[in-house]
Design a protein around this motif. Structure first.
Motif, mmCIF file in Angstrom:
data_model
loop_
_atom_site.group_PDB
_atom_site.id
_atom_site.type_symbol
_atom_site.label_atom_id
_atom_site.label_comp_id
_atom_site.label_asym_id
_atom_site.label_seq_id
_atom_site.Cartn_x
_atom_site.Cartn_y
_atom_site.Cartn_z
ATOM 1 N N PRO A 313 -17.372 42.704 2.912
ATOM 2 C CA PRO A 313 -18.583 42.471 3.728
ATOM 3 C C PRO A 313 -18.317 42.526 5.228
ATOM 4 O O PRO A 313 -19.234 42.798 6.013
ATOM 5 C CB PRO A 313 -19.049 41.077 3.291
ATOM 6 C CG PRO A 313 -17.953 40.492 2.468
ATOM 7 C CD PRO A 313 -17.093 41.590 1.993
ATOM 8 N N GLN A 314 -17.056 42.303 5.636
ATOM 9 C CA GLN A 314 -16.723 42.364 7.072
ATOM 10 C C GLN A 314 -16.266 43.758 7.481
ATOM 11 O O GLN A 314 -15.896 43.989 8.626
ATOM 12 C CB GLN A 314 -15.586 41.376 7.396
ATOM 13 C CG GLN A 314 -15.920 39.927 7.115
ATOM 14 C CD GLN A 314 -17.094 39.447 7.942
ATOM 15 O OE1 GLN A 314 -17.190 39.753 9.131
ATOM 16 N NE2 GLN A 314 -18.010 38.717 7.315
ATOM 17 N N VAL A 316 -13.548 45.280 6.411
ATOM 18 C CA VAL A 316 -12.086 45.458 6.465
ATOM 19 C C VAL A 316 -11.690 46.583 5.511
ATOM 20 O O VAL A 316 -12.125 46.628 4.359
ATOM 21 C CB VAL A 316 -11.361 44.147 6.046
ATOM 22 C CG1 VAL A 316 -9.846 44.373 6.037
ATOM 23 C CG2 VAL A 316 -11.726 43.012 6.992
ATOM 24 N N ILE A 318 -9.405 47.277 3.390
ATOM 25 C CA ILE A 318 -8.321 46.567 2.690
ATOM 26 C C ILE A 318 -7.254 47.556 2.202
ATOM 27 O O ILE A 318 -6.052 47.343 2.385
ATOM 28 C CB ILE A 318 -8.890 45.774 1.487
ATOM 29 C CG1 ILE A 318 -9.940 44.775 1.973
ATOM 30 C CG2 ILE A 318 -7.771 45.055 0.740
ATOM 31 C CD1 ILE A 318 -10.715 44.099 0.846
ATOM 32 N N CYS A 354 -10.474 40.263 8.981
ATOM 33 C CA CYS A 354 -10.685 39.459 7.767
ATOM 34 C C CYS A 354 -11.025 38.027 8.176
ATOM 35 O O CYS A 354 -10.299 37.417 8.960
ATOM 36 C CB CYS A 354 -9.436 39.484 6.895
ATOM 37 S SG CYS A 354 -9.522 38.339 5.514
ATOM 38 N N VAL A 355 -12.127 37.488 7.637
ATOM 39 C CA VAL A 355 -12.531 36.110 7.973
ATOM 40 C C VAL A 355 -12.166 35.156 6.830
ATOM 41 O O VAL A 355 -12.647 34.029 6.793
ATOM 42 C CB VAL A 355 -14.033 36.028 8.298
ATOM 43 C CG1 VAL A 355 -14.366 36.829 9.540
ATOM 44 C CG2 VAL A 355 -14.875 36.502 7.110
ATOM 45 N N CYS A 357 -13.047 34.999 3.725
ATOM 46 C CA CYS A 357 -14.173 34.485 2.927
ATOM 47 C C CYS A 357 -13.826 34.415 1.439
ATOM 48 O O CYS A 357 -14.524 33.772 0.670
ATOM 49 C CB CYS A 357 -15.406 35.360 3.131
ATOM 50 S SG CYS A 357 -15.223 37.003 2.391
ATOM 51 N N MET A 358 -12.781 35.087 1.046
ATOM 52 C CA MET A 358 -12.257 35.072 -0.328
ATOM 53 C C MET A 358 -13.085 35.893 -1.323
ATOM 54 O O MET A 358 -12.799 35.904 -2.509
ATOM 55 C CB MET A 358 -12.107 33.645 -0.896
ATOM 56 C CG MET A 358 -11.433 32.670 0.021
ATOM 57 S SD MET A 358 -9.690 33.109 0.211
ATOM 58 C CE MET A 358 -9.155 31.966 1.436
ATOM 59 N N GLU A 359 -14.141 36.530 -0.877
ATOM 60 C CA GLU A 359 -15.030 37.250 -1.806
ATOM 61 C C GLU A 359 -14.329 38.349 -2.589
ATOM 62 O O GLU A 359 -14.705 38.679 -3.698
ATOM 63 C CB GLU A 359 -16.202 37.871 -1.029
ATOM 64 C CG GLU A 359 -17.304 36.888 -0.771
ATOM 65 C CD GLU A 359 -18.526 37.556 -0.176
ATOM 66 O OE1 GLU A 359 -18.817 38.729 -0.528
ATOM 67 O OE2 GLU A 359 -19.176 36.918 0.663
ATOM 68 N N CYS A 360 -13.301 38.935 -1.972
ATOM 69 C CA CYS A 360 -12.658 40.081 -2.619
ATOM 70 C C CYS A 360 -11.669 39.672 -3.707
ATOM 71 O O CYS A 360 -11.354 40.468 -4.601
ATOM 72 C CB CYS A 360 -11.926 40.922 -1.572
ATOM 73 S SG CYS A 360 -10.771 39.952 -0.578
ATOM 74 N N PRO A 371 -6.702 38.093 1.244
ATOM 75 C CA PRO A 371 -6.646 37.599 2.633
ATOM 76 C C PRO A 371 -5.250 37.182 3.066
ATOM 77 O O PRO A 371 -4.864 37.405 4.220
ATOM 78 C CB PRO A 371 -7.622 36.400 2.640
ATOM 79 C CG PRO A 371 -8.053 36.172 1.243
ATOM 80 C CD PRO A 371 -7.723 37.398 0.437
ATOM 81 N N LEU A 374 -3.469 40.294 3.876
ATOM 82 C CA LEU A 374 -3.944 40.847 5.152
ATOM 83 C C LEU A 374 -3.366 40.067 6.337
ATOM 84 O O LEU A 374 -3.100 40.638 7.394
ATOM 85 C CB LEU A 374 -5.479 40.843 5.197
ATOM 86 C CG LEU A 374 -6.144 41.876 4.297
ATOM 87 C CD1 LEU A 374 -7.646 41.624 4.193
ATOM 88 C CD2 LEU A 374 -5.901 43.310 4.808
HETATM 89 S S1 SF4 Z 1 -11.330 37.785 2.358
HETATM 90 FE FE1 SF4 Z 1 -11.635 39.827 1.538
HETATM 91 S S2 SF4 Z 1 -13.862 40.125 1.528
HETATM 92 FE FE2 SF4 Z 1 -13.432 38.386 2.858
HETATM 93 S S3 SF4 Z 1 -13.260 39.273 4.916
HETATM 94 FE FE3 SF4 Z 1 -11.202 39.180 4.068
HETATM 95 S S4 SF4 Z 1 -10.910 41.177 3.147
HETATM 96 FE FE4 SF4 Z 1 -13.096 40.949 3.442
#
Ligand code: SF4
Ligand code: SF4
Length: 388
Positions: A313-314, A316, A318, A354-355, A357-360, A371, A374
Motif C-alpha cells: 500500500p505504500q 514499496v 519489495i 516501508c512504514v 504496517c505488516m500487511e504484506c 518489514p 526491508l
Molecule cells: S510492511 Fe509490507 S505492506 Fe507495509 S509498508 Fe512495509 S512493505 Fe509495505
C-alpha cells in the motif's frame, strides 16, 4: 574479431562492443584519464571493435547528470578521423524527460558532445515501467519517428532492466524498435527479462546488445573458493572472464556483448576471447549452471521474487529491494548493487518507505518478515547513493 548481424538493423557489429561507462579515471568518476582511455579505444578499433556504446550520464559526478563519456568519445573519434569506422550507440536519459521538447534538446546536446551529425543506435535509457508510460504520454514514438526520418538517428531501441512481460509489452507497441540492450550473464537467466526476453528479441528479429556480462566485474574478481573448485572440474579450462563471455557467445540470441573496460589489459584480454570460437560442451554448460546455483547459495534472504506480497500500500518495491540486497551479498559488491538499487527503484519505492504496517507478511510464500528484511536493506544501502 567475429561479427554478428544486429537483428533487423542489418549492421554487422563486432560481437564485443566497447562500453564507455567504466573508463579509467583520476580522482572522481567525471575525470576520465583521456590519455589511457584513448589508447584503449585506439587498440580496440584497430583490432576490429566497431561498436562504441556510451550514454548521456556516463562519467558524470552524479548518477544522472550530463557526463563526460560522450564528449570523450566524440573528441577521440574526431581527432583520429574515425567517426565513419564505428557505430555509435548512445541513450536518451528517459528519467530526465519532462516535456516533449526535452527529447530533442537532449539529442541535440548529445550530437554536439559526440561531434557528429547522426547517431547509429539511439536507445531510450534504462526504461522503467513508470518512465515508459511517462515518455509514451509525451509522444516519444513520434519523436523517434522524426529522428529516423530526419536521419539524426539511424536505428532506435531501448535499454532496460524490466521484467519480461513489460519488455514484450513495450516491443509490441512500436514496430520500429530494432535494438534492445538488456542485462544477461550466467547468473541472470531468470532475473529481469532474462533468457525469455532474449528469445523474444530473436523471434522479433530485434538486435540484442548485452550489458553486465561480468556482473560489474564480480564474476571475475575475488572468486570464492567453492566456485574455483567447480571451475577446476571443467572439461576445458577457462579463466573466469572466458567463462562469462563465452557463455554469452555460445547463445545464438546474443548479437553484441558490451563490456565496460577500465584498462588496456582488459581490452586486450576481451578482444582475444572475442576472436576465439569456443564451443561449450554440455558437461561444461551443466557446470556453469552449478556455479550459478552455488553463487545463489550466498544470498542474504530467501525471497524468490514470486510477487505474492505486492502491491504494497505504500508503494514499496519489495521484490527489487530484497533482490538487490541479495545480489550484493551473493557477489560481495555493495557498490554495484547500490547503483542498481538507486537507479532502478524509484525514491518512493525503496526500503525506507516501508512504514512497517505488516500487511504484506501473511502473503509471503517464504515466511519472511518482510518489514524486518526491508530494514536490513535500508541499513545496508542507506537512503542515498554515495559510492562514487
Ligand atoms: S510492511 Fe509490507 S505492506 Fe507495509 S509498508 Fe512495509 S512493505 Fe509495505
Ligand atoms: S512474497 Fe516473499 S518471497 Fe515472494 S516476492 Fe514477496 S518477499 Fe519475496
Amino acid at each position: 574479431m567475429i561479427y554478428n548481424k544486429l537483428g533487423k538493423t542489418g549492421l554487422e557489429v563486432s560481437r564485443l562492443g566497447f562500453g564507455t561507462m567504466r573508463l579509467p579515471t583520476f580522482n572522481s568518476n567525471d575525470e576520465i584519464n583521456t590519455e589511457e582511455a584513448s589508447k584503449m579505444l585506439e587498440y580496440g578499433i584497430e583490432k576490429g571493435i566497431n561498436l562504441i556504446d556510451t550514454a548521456y550520464p556516463y562519467h558524470s559526478k552524479t548518477l544522472e547528470g550530463s557526463g563526460n563519456s560522450e564528449s570523450f568519445v566524440g573528441e577521440f573519434l574526431a581527432e583520429n578521423n574515425l567517426r565513419d569506422e564505428v557505430y555509435i550507440s548512445t541513450k536518451s536519459p528517459s528519467w530526465a524527460i519532462e516535456s516533449e521538447d526535452d527529447f530533442e534538446m537532449y539529442l541535440d546536446e548529445q550530437l554536439e558532445k559526440l561531434q557528429t551529425d547522426y547517431i547509429d543506435i539511439y536507445l531510450l535509457h534504462s526504461l522503467t515501467v513508470p518512465d515508459w508510460y511517462k515518455v509514451k504520454d509525451l509522444n516519444v514514438l513520434d519523436f523517434l519517428d522524426d529522428c529516423l526520418s530526419s536521419g539524426k538517428v539511424k536505428h532506435v531501441g531501448f535499454s532496460s532492466h524490466i521484467e519480461v512481460d513489460y519488455l514484450i509489452e513495450i516491443i509490441d507497441e512500436y514496430p520500429k524498435w530494432e535494438v534492445v540492450l538488456t542485462q544477461m550473464n550466467y547468473l541472470d537467466e531468470y532475473y529481469q527479462s532474462g533468457i525469455m526476453g532474449l528469445e523474444y528479441l530473436k523471434e522479433m528479429n530485434i538486435g540484442s546488445m548485452i550489458m553486465e556480462p561480468l556482473r560489474g566485474g564480480r564474476l571475475v574478481q575475488n572468486i570464492p573458493g567453492e566456485i574455483n573448485d567447480l571451475w577446476n572440474m571443467a572439461e576445458v579450462k577457462r579463466t573466469p572472464v572466458e567463462w562469462a563471455l563465452q557463455y554469452l557467445w555460445n547463445r545464438d540470441d546474443v548479437d553484441c556483448v558490451l563490456s565496460g573496460m577500465t584498462s588496456l589489459e582488459q581490452v586486450k584480454q576481451n578482444i582475444e576471447i572475442a576472436s576465439t570460437i569456443d564451443k561449450i560442451s554440455e558437461y561444461d554448460r551443466e557446470l556453469i549452471r552449478e556455479v550459478a546455483r552455488t553463487y545463489r547459495g550466498f544470498i542474504g534472504n530467501r525471497c524468490t521474487r514470486c510477487g505474492y506480497c505486492m502491491p504494497c500500500p505504500q508503494g514499496v518495491d519489495i521484490i527489487n529491494c530484497l533482490t538487490e540486497y541479495n545480489i550484493a551479498h551473493m557477489l560481495g559488491d555493495p557498490k554495484a548493487s547500490a547503483m542498481q538499487y538507486f537507479t532502478l527503484i524509484d525514491d518512493d519505492s525503496r526500503a525506507d518507505s516501508c512504514v512497517q504496517c505488516m500487511e504484506c507478511i501473511p502473503f509471503c510464500t517464504q515466511m519472511l518478515n518482510i518489514p524486518e528484511e526491508l530494514q536490513k536493506v535500508y541499513e545496508y544501502f542507506g537512503s542515498e547513493f554515495d559510492h562514487f
